[in-house]
Motif scaffolding. Structure first.
Motif, short mmCIF file in Angstrom:
data_model
loop_
_atom_site.label_atom_id
_atom_site.label_comp_id
_atom_site.label_asym_id
_atom_site.label_seq_id
_atom_site.Cartn_x
_atom_site.Cartn_y
_atom_site.Cartn_z
N ASP A 221 0.82 -1.21 0.00
CA ASP A 221 0.00 0.00 0.00
C ASP A 221 0.86 1.26 0.00
OD1 ASP A 221 0.94 -0.43 2.56
OD2 ASP A 221 -0.95 0.01 3.57
N SER A 390 -6.30 8.30 6.86
CA SER A 390 -6.01 9.26 5.80
C SER A 390 -5.96 10.69 6.33
CB SER A 390 -7.07 9.17 4.70
OG SER A 390 -6.92 10.23 3.76
N ASP A 483 -12.80 3.98 2.71
CA ASP A 483 -11.70 4.33 1.81
C ASP A 483 -10.62 5.15 2.51
OD1 ASP A 483 -13.01 3.05 -0.25
OD2 ASP A 483 -14.02 4.88 -0.93
N LEU A 484 -10.92 5.67 3.70
CA LEU A 484 -10.00 6.56 4.38
C LEU A 484 -9.44 5.98 5.67
CD1 LEU A 484 -11.96 9.94 3.97
CD2 LEU A 484 -10.28 8.90 2.43
N ASN A 486 -8.63 2.24 7.69
CA ASN A 486 -8.55 0.79 7.52
C ASN A 486 -7.94 0.16 8.75
OD1 ASN A 486 -6.75 -1.72 6.47
ND2 ASN A 486 -8.65 -1.55 5.30
#
Length: 495
Positions: A221, A390, A483-484, A486
């Motif tokens: 990632d 994020s 999406d931000l 995890n």
């Protein structure tokens, strides 16, 4: 023939720091330097490349049009950029030289510094010759520190002509921005120069990535994040591509690339930059005259106290910095240099711990790392938990209009989780990585770390929320922002 308490061969971060630490103990020191004062840490290395990086980032910010203002006539002059870069390097060199002169043998009563310009070569365990264009002399020392650093690695079968096929040492000699550039090597050095030249928007940049991803030693990632940002910045990344040949033509270079999938591609560039790492500088040191053999990688083996492992009969000879084969970082070289001086002075020392070193990577955005990553932990079958948070959720990053980045923290999976590693990208990542390095070294549990107050608004609040995510206490939840944010766990017996 002059005799010194200590002769330091090389004035880079290892050599200069060892000399200054030895000065603290009142030793009379001679620094021998054949090239640039400060070594690659100053010229053709860390300081010059980072100065060029900062200038490129300033240019990239000035070129933005999404902040409510627009630059009227933005332009860039390569010769003036290089002049600024060289000025920065010379500024630091003259600081170093001023200190050497302050403690010269003519002025200093306790401890002294002497700079000999030239190339050193051992004649015997206590004598070196120093040769430059004008003279050759011999000097003696009671102790020696070999700190000659490293130089750019040659690409097999590819001749560096220093004009069109170059290495990092040749960047400052370019006369203008290349219209098209191929960078061979997708490690830190290659990605940094790809960032710099793509930031200025004057060069079509091709990056040769032999692996399936840049920075292949990092977690997928992280390397994917770096690759995407390079591509978004205009870099053409050639994944799983191998250089077959470079054909020189009067006005361009013809490059043939072979891909793992079986096809080939021919591209045309003006300059090819070889950035495939660095190798130790051991040429013409006369190591054979003191019974020292280098390793297969050309490094000099040292003990934990930087004494030469091969030097059972020469315990007065030390080595520090890139030449020792440890991680090629300025901070590592500096610490090793200081340790050698303390060992020579017979003062209490501590052994260096190389396990949790902080690393900065000057990309767009900058990337910082410390400790272990997922790949390393899985290779050692260590259970762990990982959280990714994020910068798009961090108030300070939002206010800065600079949300491209993240914080990724790995902790042990046990009753008292401890931080094992962190990767962070975005504004100020280089500033706050050291705080996490300190937490790792202290061995504080996650519960203890979560008691810390973080200032608001600050970019470091991303660390706080990432840590809270690991304990299931974050303000913003992964379920709402998949999406931000995890979170995942890894156990050897569950894979």
């Amino acid at each position: 023939m002059k005799e010194y308490d200590l002769i330091v061969i090389g004035s880079g971060p290892a050599g200069y720091s060892s000399a200054m630490r030895a000065l603290d103990y009142g030793l009379n020191i001679c620094i021998v330097e054949g090239a640039h004062l400060g070594g690659a840490g100053i010229m053709n290395g860390a300081l010059t490349s980072k100065t060029m990086y900062e200038l490129s980032m300033d240019y990239a910010v000035a070129a933005r049009t999404d902040r409510g203002y627009r630059s009227g006539s933005l332009s860039v002059d390569f010769s003036k950029v290089i002049k600024t870069v060289v000025h920065a390097a010379k500024e630091k060199q003259y600081q170093m030289l001023s200190q050497i002169e302050t403690f010269s043998s003519e002025k200093s009563k306790k401890g002294s510094l002497t700079l000999e310009r030239g190339w050193a070569k051992f004649l015997d365990p206590y004598t070196v010759s120093v040769e430059n264009d004008n003279e050759k002399k011999q000097i003696k020392g009671k102790h020696f520190i070999i700190a000659t650093g490293a130089k750019p690695r040659q690409a097999p079968g590819l001749e560096i002509d220093h004009e069109r096929i170059i290495n990092s040492d040749d960047i400052l000699n370019l006369e203008k921005f290349p219209e098209r550039m191929l960078i061979i090597g997708s490690g830190i050095i290659g990605c940094e120069f790809a960032t710099i030249f793509s930031n200025f928007k004057q060069t079509e940049v091709h990056l040769l990535d032999r692996a399936n991803r840049v920075l292949p030693y990092e977690d997928d990632d992280v390397s994917d994040f770096v690759a995407k940002n390079l591509e978004d910045n205009g870099v053409m990344v050639h994944h799983t591509a191998h250089l077959r040949t470079i054909k020189k033509h009067p006005n361009h270079l013809e490059v043939i690339l072979d891909y793992d999938a079986g096809h080939s591609k021919v591209i045309e560039v003006d300059v090819a930059l070889v950035a495939i790492g660095r190798v130790p500088n051991t040429d013409n040191l006369g190591l054979e005259n003191i019974g020292i053999e280098t390793t297969e990688r050309g490094t000099i083996s040292i003990s934990d106290e930087c004494v030469l492992k091969d030097g059972d009969n020469h315990c007065h000879i030390y080595a520090a910095g890139d030449i020792t084969g440890h991680t090629q970082l300025y901070s590592v070289a500096e610490f090793q240099g200081r340790l050698t001086a303390e060992k020579i002075a017979a003062t209490p020392t501590y052994l260096l711990d190389y396990s949790n070193m902080s690393t900065l990577m000057f990309f767009k955005p900058e990337l910082a790392s410390v400790g272990m990553n997922e790949k390393q932990l899985r290779a050692k079958n260590i259970p762990h938990k990982v959280a990714y948070y994020s910068n798009q959720l961090v108030n300070r990053a939002i206010a800065m209009r600079n949300t491209n980045g993240f914080v990724k923290i790995i902790v042990s999976d046990d009753d008292q989780p401890k931080i094992l590693g962190m990767r962070a990208a975005g504004p100020q990542a280089s500033a706050y990585i050291v705080s996490v390095a300190h937490l790792i070294n202290q061995g504080n549990s996650l519960q203890e770390v979560l008691k810390i107050f973080y200032p608001h608004p600050s970019v470091s609040e991303g660390i706080q929320e990432c840590l809270r995510t690991l304990s299931g206490k974050s303000i913003f939840k992964p379920e709402a922002f998949p999406d931000l944010i995890n979170f995942k766990e890894w156990q050897p017996d569950k894979q």
